[in-house]
Write a protein that holds these residues in place. Structure first.
Motif, PDB file in Angstrom:
ATOM      1  N   LEU A  46      34.968   8.190  11.733  1.00 37.43           N
ATOM      2  CA  LEU A  46      36.272   8.841  11.812  1.00 37.43           C
ATOM      3  C   LEU A  46      36.517   9.562  13.130  1.00 37.43           C
ATOM      4  O   LEU A  46      37.586   9.426  13.729  1.00 37.43           O
ATOM      5  N   THR A  47      35.554  10.350  13.580  1.00 35.54           N
ATOM      6  CA  THR A  47      35.802  11.137  14.791  1.00 35.54           C
ATOM      7  C   THR A  47      34.510  11.772  15.288  1.00 35.54           C
ATOM      8  O   THR A  47      33.492  11.812  14.580  1.00 35.54           O
ATOM      9  N   TYR A  51      37.845   5.288   2.468  1.00 36.44           N
ATOM     10  CA  TYR A  51      38.683   5.080   3.649  1.00 36.44           C
ATOM     11  C   TYR A  51      39.846   4.146   3.326  1.00 36.44           C
ATOM     12  O   TYR A  51      41.007   4.415   3.680  1.00 36.44           O
ATOM     13  N   VAL A  99      43.918   5.057   3.463  1.00 36.11           N
ATOM     14  CA  VAL A  99      44.894   4.301   4.247  1.00 36.11           C
ATOM     15  C   VAL A  99      46.098   3.911   3.385  1.00 36.11           C
ATOM     16  O   VAL A  99      47.234   3.901   3.844  1.00 36.11           O
ATOM     17  N   TYR A 150      40.971  14.208  12.463  1.00 32.16           N
ATOM     18  CA  TYR A 150      40.677  12.777  12.368  1.00 32.16           C
ATOM     19  C   TYR A 150      41.886  12.008  12.927  1.00 32.16           C
ATOM     20  O   TYR A 150      42.850  11.749  12.210  1.00 32.16           O
ATOM     21  N   PRO A 151      41.861  11.632  14.182  1.00 30.92           N
ATOM     22  CA  PRO A 151      43.066  11.108  14.842  1.00 30.92           C
ATOM     23  C   PRO A 151      43.616   9.820  14.241  1.00 30.92           C
ATOM     24  O   PRO A 151      44.821   9.548  14.378  1.00 30.92           O
ATOM     25  N   THR A 152      42.783   9.021  13.571  1.00 33.36           N
ATOM     26  CA  THR A 152      43.299   7.784  12.978  1.00 33.36           C
ATOM     27  C   THR A 152      43.891   8.001  11.591  1.00 33.36           C
ATOM     28  O   THR A 152      44.639   7.148  11.090  1.00 33.36           O
ATOM     29  N   LEU A 153      43.577   9.143  10.968  1.00 35.16           N
ATOM     30  CA  LEU A 153      44.056   9.403   9.611  1.00 35.16           C
ATOM     31  C   LEU A 153      45.218  10.387   9.551  1.00 35.16           C
ATOM     32  O   LEU A 153      46.011  10.347   8.611  1.00 35.16           O
ATOM     33  N   ILE A 163      48.587   8.809   9.180  1.00 34.59           N
ATOM     34  CA  ILE A 163      48.773   8.236   7.849  1.00 34.59           C
ATOM     35  C   ILE A 163      49.193   9.316   6.866  1.00 34.59           C
ATOM     36  O   ILE A 163      50.117   9.133   6.056  1.00 34.59           O
TER      37      ILE A 163
END
Length: 235
Positions: free
Chosen positions: A84-85, A115, A119, A208-211, A214
């Motif tokens: 995640l980070t 995960y 998403v 968590y930059p990718t979550l 979302i």
């Protein structure tokens, strides 16, 4: 004793059958058993990857497992999970940060099933496990002359969501060099800190930059976190 017809008799019989409108066709082989076998083979081939996946998933330890005395078993394959980070020298306590005499990285991993669920929904499902891996930071080494890179392990923590087991749904476990760990008492500051500042389900999704995008799109950011965001200037 069975007598086979001569070549001439057999030819005459074929002519008579043709004239009478009766055509003798060679007996067709019954292929239904072959078709059934082929279907079974194709079905088995299709199910094999699914079966292998289920077996691998069961053996991979992606769900929390406990000992008879309620200790959490270390998910030893967590580095095969979803990354995640990574944070650098992060601390939620200014006093603790001031007393640090070294730099430190922290890497966060989550079990793949959770995960995928996040998403889709923007929230964490039951049996989520977030692993926080703490590693030392080295400065100069080999050809590196500037910046920092990760080195030895300095700590390992697991944040587990298990609704049936924990009154607050979530619990923390700190591992040293052992394969099991006792639950961190709920009186510890980490519980109140996560509850007061966690962006989603008392977890720090804000880091968590990718979550985080979302969670924003799904509208699952907590009210506590939203209050901490900079407010637009009043005109």
């Amino acid at each position: 004793m069975l007598r086979l017809p001569s070549q001439g008799e057999d030819a005459a019989n074929r002519r008579n059958c043709a004239v009478g409108g009766i055509v003798r066709k060679p007996a067709q082989e019954d292929t239904s058993p072959m078709i059934t076998f082929a279907k079974a083979t194709l079905l088995a081939a299709a199910l094999l990857p699914l079966t292998a996946f289920m077996q691998d998933n069961a053996a991979s330890g992606t769900s929390p497992e406990y000992t008879s005395d309620a200790q959490l078993k270390l998910p030893e394959n967590y580095r095969q999970w979803v990354y995640l980070t990574t944070g650098f020298d992060m601390s939620y306590n200014k006093a603790a940060m001031a007393g640090m005499d070294h730099h430190m990285f922290d890497n966060v991993f989550v079990n793949p099933e959770s995960y995928k669920a996040f998403v889709k929904t923007g929230t964490w499902p039951d049996k989520t496990m977030l692993v926080l891996e703490l590693r030392g930071a080295e400065g100069r080494g080999s050809i590196n002359q500037k910046g920092n890179y990760q080195s030895d392990m300095m700590g390992l923590e697991v944040h587990v969501k298990d609704e049936a087991r924990f009154p607050g749904q979530w619990a923390f476990f700190g591992f040293d060099d052992d394969k099991t760990a006792k639950m961190t008492p709920t009186s510890a500051d980490c519980y109140t800190c996560h509850a007061a500042h966690g962006a989603v389900n008392t977890t720090f999704v804000q880091f968590y930059p990718t979550l985080l995008p979302i969670a924003k799109s799904k509208g699952t950011l907590s009210a506590a976190y939203l209050k901490e965001l900079p407010q637009p200037a009043q005109k």
